[in-house]
Design a protein around this motif. Structure first.
Motif, mmCIF file in Angstrom:
data_model
loop_
_atom_site.group_PDB
_atom_site.id
_atom_site.type_symbol
_atom_site.label_atom_id
_atom_site.label_comp_id
_atom_site.label_asym_id
_atom_site.label_seq_id
_atom_site.Cartn_x
_atom_site.Cartn_y
_atom_site.Cartn_z
ATOM 1 N N TYR A 1 -1.418 3.333 -7.122
ATOM 2 C CA TYR A 1 -2.823 3.729 -7.035
ATOM 3 C C TYR A 1 -2.981 4.796 -5.955
ATOM 4 N N PRO A 2 -4.038 5.610 -6.089
ATOM 5 C CA PRO A 2 -4.187 6.757 -5.203
ATOM 6 C C PRO A 2 -4.521 6.381 -3.758
ATOM 7 N N ILE B 1 2.414 6.557 -7.018
ATOM 8 C CA ILE B 1 1.484 7.451 -7.737
ATOM 9 C C ILE B 1 1.750 8.908 -7.385
ATOM 10 N N THR C 1 0.833 -1.204 0.000
ATOM 11 C CA THR C 1 0.000 0.000 0.000
ATOM 12 C C THR C 1 0.868 1.255 0.000
ATOM 13 N N ASN D 1 2.536 1.679 -3.392
ATOM 14 C CA ASN D 1 1.624 2.195 -4.412
ATOM 15 C C ASN D 1 1.325 3.670 -4.219
ATOM 16 N N HIS D 2 1.119 4.085 -2.983
ATOM 17 C CA HIS D 2 0.813 5.488 -2.715
ATOM 18 C C HIS D 2 1.990 6.399 -3.059
#
Length: 77
Positions: A22-23, A15, A8, A11-12
């Motif tokens: 992902y946002p 982006i 997580t 990904n944050h």
């Protein structure tokens, strides 16, 4: 790097820095924006509360870090 980077967080951070991922939600997005503007002392304070995000930013700055962070984001690391 001793802190485990979650998929997580990877990904944050990806982006947020324009490398895919992902946002995040509104709080985490604000946190990442604060990190961008933080001086060394305040970045250290943020890192104390969110060590996985700090480790992701550190990895991103290393040679080959984007690819390694992408692997973590995919769950391949």
């Amino acid at each position: 790097m001793s802190t485990q980077i979650t998929d997580t967080a990877a990904n944050h951070v990806l982006i947020h820095t324009g490398h895919g991922g992902y946002p995040a939600g509104s709080f985490t997005t604000a946190l990442l924006r604060a990190w961008e503007q933080a001086d060394y002392a305040n970045a250290a304070r943020l890192a104390a509360g969110w060590p996985d995000y700090a480790a992701a930013f550190e990895l991103l700055a290393e040679h080959g870090g984007v690819d390694r962070l992408k692997a973590i984001a995919r769950g391949a690391a």
